[in-house]
Design a protein around this motif. Structure first.
Motif, PDB file in Angstrom:
ATOM      1  N   THR A  82       1.029  -1.274  -0.201  1.00 41.12           N
ATOM      2  CA  THR A  82      -0.040  -0.173  -0.127  1.00 41.12           C
ATOM      3  C   THR A  82       1.033   1.251   0.032  1.00 41.12           C
ATOM      4  N   ILE A  83       0.510   2.205  -0.721  1.00 36.67           N
ATOM      5  CA  ILE A  83       1.235   3.516  -0.820  1.00 36.67           C
ATOM      6  C   ILE A  83       0.162   4.678  -0.082  1.00 36.67           C
ATOM      7  N   ILE A  84       0.725   5.119   0.979  1.00 32.96           N
ATOM      8  CA  ILE A  84       0.101   5.965   1.858  1.00 32.96           C
ATOM      9  C   ILE A  84       0.798   7.388   1.897  1.00 32.96           C
ATOM     10  N   THR A  85       0.330   8.361   1.576  1.00 28.77           N
ATOM     11  CA  THR A  85       0.726   9.656   1.547  1.00 28.77           C
ATOM     12  C   THR A  85       1.045  10.128   3.005  1.00 28.77           C
ATOM     13  N   ASP A  86       2.263  11.040   2.857  1.00 29.30           N
ATOM     14  CA  ASP A  86       2.301  11.615   4.318  1.00 29.30           C
ATOM     15  C   ASP A  86       1.374  12.409   4.838  1.00 29.30           C
ATOM     16  N   ASN A  87       0.576  13.162   4.323  1.00 25.86           N
ATOM     17  CA  ASN A  87      -0.388  13.833   5.016  1.00 25.86           C
ATOM     18  C   ASN A  87      -1.549  12.893   5.582  1.00 25.86           C
ATOM     19  N   VAL A  88      -1.653  11.992   4.957  1.00 21.91           N
ATOM     20  CA  VAL A  88      -2.737  10.840   5.348  1.00 21.91           C
ATOM     21  C   VAL A  88      -1.858  10.271   6.561  1.00 21.91           C
ATOM     22  N   GLU A  89      -1.031   9.780   6.602  1.00 22.39           N
ATOM     23  CA  GLU A  89      -0.347   8.794   7.562  1.00 22.39           C
ATOM     24  C   GLU A  89       0.051   9.492   8.821  1.00 22.39           C
ATOM     25  N   LEU A  90       0.269  10.912   8.757  1.00 22.62           N
ATOM     26  CA  LEU A  90       0.595  11.616   9.797  1.00 22.62           C
ATOM     27  C   LEU A  90      -0.655  11.485  10.753  1.00 22.62           C
ATOM     28  N   GLN A  91      -1.819  11.531  10.371  1.00 24.30           N
ATOM     29  CA  GLN A  91      -3.038  11.566  11.203  1.00 24.30           C
ATOM     30  C   GLN A  91      -3.093  10.119  11.928  1.00 24.30           C
ATOM     31  N   PHE A  92      -2.384   9.158  11.405  1.00 24.60           N
ATOM     32  CA  PHE A  92      -2.558   7.871  12.325  1.00 24.60           C
ATOM     33  C   PHE A  92      -2.085   7.702  13.829  1.00 24.60           C
ATOM     34  N   MET A  93      -1.021   8.378  14.117  1.00 24.38           N
ATOM     35  CA  MET A  93      -0.513   8.211  15.328  1.00 24.38           C
ATOM     36  C   MET A  93      -1.427   8.732  16.518  1.00 24.38           C
ATOM     37  N   GLN A  94      -2.124   9.772  16.291  1.00 29.12           N
ATOM     38  CA  GLN A  94      -3.055  10.373  17.458  1.00 29.12           C
ATOM     39  C   GLN A  94      -4.198   9.248  17.474  1.00 29.12           C
ATOM     40  N   LEU A  95      -4.707   8.681  16.572  1.00 31.44           N
ATOM     41  CA  LEU A  95      -5.693   7.820  16.371  1.00 31.44           C
ATOM     42  C   LEU A  95      -5.133   6.444  16.900  1.00 31.44           C
ATOM     43  N   VAL A  96      -4.165   5.987  16.566  1.00 32.63           N
ATOM     44  CA  VAL A  96      -3.663   4.801  17.244  1.00 32.63           C
ATOM     45  C   VAL A  96      -3.374   4.786  18.706  1.00 32.63           C
ATOM     46  N   LEU A  97      -2.914   6.031  19.140  1.00 34.37           N
ATOM     47  CA  LEU A  97      -2.864   6.492  20.921  1.00 34.37           C
ATOM     48  C   LEU A  97      -4.041   6.401  21.212  1.00 34.37           C
ATOM     49  N   ASP A  98      -4.802   7.038  20.710  1.00 39.96           N
ATOM     50  CA  ASP A  98      -6.532   7.071  21.375  1.00 39.96           C
ATOM     51  C   ASP A  98      -7.143   5.747  21.668  1.00 39.96           C
ATOM     52  N   ASN A  99      -6.666   4.874  20.549  1.00 38.40           N
ATOM     53  CA  ASN A  99      -7.057   3.454  20.637  1.00 38.40           C
ATOM     54  C   ASN A  99      -6.744   2.812  21.569  1.00 38.40           C
ATOM     55  N   LEU A 100      -5.124   2.898  21.752  1.00 41.71           N
ATOM     56  CA  LEU A 100      -4.544   2.206  23.001  1.00 41.71           C
ATOM     57  C   LEU A 100      -4.993   3.036  24.195  1.00 41.71           C
ATOM     58  N   LYS A 101      -5.013   3.960  24.271  1.00 39.33           N
ATOM     59  CA  LYS A 101      -5.560   4.620  25.622  1.00 39.33           C
ATOM     60  C   LYS A 101      -6.984   4.099  26.024  1.00 39.33           C
ATOM     61  N   ALA A 102      -7.725   4.080  25.305  1.00 37.99           N
ATOM     62  CA  ALA A 102      -8.958   3.505  25.453  1.00 37.99           C
ATOM     63  C   ALA A 102      -9.133   2.141  26.043  1.00 37.99           C
ATOM     64  N   GLN A 103      -8.133   1.365  25.370  1.00 36.03           N
ATOM     65  CA  GLN A 103      -8.122  -0.216  25.840  1.00 36.03           C
ATOM     66  C   GLN A 103      -7.489   0.145  27.316  1.00 36.03           C
ATOM     67  N   ALA A 104      -6.273   0.844  27.648  1.00 31.63           N
ATOM     68  CA  ALA A 104      -5.568   1.005  28.643  1.00 31.63           C
ATOM     69  C   ALA A 104      -6.191   1.470  29.785  1.00 31.63           C
ATOM     70  N   THR A 105      -7.266   2.411  29.584  1.00 35.73           N
ATOM     71  CA  THR A 105      -8.012   2.996  30.860  1.00 35.73           C
ATOM     72  C   THR A 105      -9.532   2.309  31.104  1.00 35.73           C
ATOM     73  N   ALA A 106      -9.955   1.473  30.233  1.00 35.94           N
ATOM     74  CA  ALA A 106     -11.381   0.974  30.377  1.00 35.94           C
ATOM     75  C   ALA A 106     -11.466   0.582  31.718  1.00 35.94           C
ATOM     76  N   SER A 107     -12.463   0.805  32.559  1.00 38.56           N
ATOM     77  CA  SER A 107     -12.451   0.231  33.741  1.00 38.56           C
ATOM     78  C   SER A 107     -12.656  -1.082  34.160  1.00 38.56           C
ATOM     79  N   SER A 108     -13.149  -1.876  32.900  1.00 36.61           N
ATOM     80  CA  SER A 108     -13.486  -3.396  32.791  1.00 36.61           C
ATOM     81  C   SER A 108     -12.452  -4.066  32.195  1.00 36.61           C
ATOM     82  N   SER A 109     -11.255  -3.000  31.430  1.00 38.11           N
ATOM     83  CA  SER A 109     -10.280  -3.612  30.740  1.00 38.11           C
ATOM     84  C   SER A 109      -9.439  -4.780  31.393  1.00 38.11           C
ATOM     85  N   SER A 110      -9.254  -5.739  30.538  1.00 41.16           N
ATOM     86  CA  SER A 110      -8.414  -6.936  30.794  1.00 41.16           C
ATOM     87  C   SER A 110      -7.134  -6.836  29.905  1.00 41.16           C
ATOM     88  N   SER A 111      -7.088  -5.907  29.112  1.00 45.89           N
ATOM     89  CA  SER A 111      -5.989  -5.697  28.543  1.00 45.89           C
ATOM     90  C   SER A 111      -4.552  -5.372  29.039  1.00 45.89           C
TER      91      SER A 111
END
Length: 281
Positions: free
Chosen positions: A75-104
């Motif tokens: 896959t070819i992903i342009t820089d302007n698109v891929e730069l948005q991924f970091m915060q979205l990935v971190l938000d996803n991980l944060k949701a896993q890490a902070t969920a009260s019922s998380s077994s992650s």
């Protein structure tokens, strides 16, 4: 990733890997317990994250949580698109890490308030763009970064990281490693020297005189002349750079003074002709 980023079809699919420290270490060690600073590590173009396992493992052994991702092959992903991924990935991980019922396994492990970036080649460019533009990024290390080339000329899709660093106020400080041997993979008009010139005082520059662009990753391509010919193989280039990246993070993220052992090691490697090392005044 959501289509709102501009990604399409399989380019929206990421496989995320988080390398965590082992807990239960001796009291007082970086891995004893608690939350670990996050290092977001970008791979080179079309290079698997596993090629940088040595970096992730060493940083984790010093008490960092290292986040990497792989995109679908080809896959070819342009820089302007891929730069948005970091915060979205971190938000996803944060949701896993902070969920009260998380077994992650991430639960209670990642300190999302302390974020650093690193990357190799195009990944170094993406890391530089994040460092230049994101207030959340505290530190960065650029491994033989490459800015715009004939393969990705400057445009709205591929912004210049060097120009972004030069325009940043205050001037950003980072660590840089570079391969002295140029090629189409790391042309002189877009290589590590341009990035270092755009950084502020206190930045580090480690240059490997006999390294090629692929000396920094554990990839089979390093055995080919596709990115130049040099005597520094990944067996040498990777551990040398891993050590310097880790020392930089300890200083820039945790504010720890450099141990005398690191200075002695740098001097030894310089005498052996493996590297040169400069701190920008």
């Amino acid at each position: 990733m959501p289509g709102s980023t501009g990604c399409k079809l399989k380019a929206c699919l990421l496989k995320v890997t988080v390398t965590l420290p082992q807990t239960g270490q001796a009291a007082g060690s970086a891995c004893a317990s608690g939350l670990f600073p996050v290092v977001f590590f970008y791979s080179a173009f079309q290079t698997p994250s596993a090629s940088y396992k040595a970096y992730a493992n060493r940083l984790a052994s010093y008490g960092y949580a290292v986040v990497q991702y792989d995109t679908a092959l080809g896959t070819i992903i342009t820089d302007n698109v891929e730069l948005q991924f970091m915060q979205l990935v971190l938000d996803n991980l944060k949701a896993q890490a902070t969920a009260s019922s998380s077994s992650s396994p991430l639960a209670g492990r990642l300190d999302f308030s302390v974020l650093a970036v690193a990357g190799h080649s195009r990944g170094g460019k993406l890391a530089a763009l994040q460092l230049a533009t994101s207030p959340a990024v505290k530190a960065g290390y650029l491994i033989d970064p490459v800015d715009n080339t004939i393969f990705s000329p400057e445009s709205a899709l591929y912004p210049s990281a060097v120009k972004a660093l030069a325009a940043a106020t205050p001037r950003r400080v980072a660590g840089v490693s570079g391969a002295k041997i140029p090629s189409l993979c790391n042309p002189p008009d877009a290589n590590y020297e341009k990035f270092y010139a755009a950084l502020g005082s206190g930045s580090w520059l480690q240059v490997l005189p006999q390294a090629t662009h692929l000396s920094f990753a554990q990839t089979p391509l390093a055995a080919t002349p596709i990115c130049g010919k040099g005597s520094t193989t990944p067996l040498v280039g990777v551990p040398v750079t891993v050590a310097t990246v880790t020392a930089w993070m300890e200083q820039a993220v945790r504010g720890r003074p450099l141990p005398a052992e690191f200075t002695a090691w740098v001097n030894q490697k310089a005498q052996e002709g493996v590297l040169t090392f400069t701190v920008k005044q």
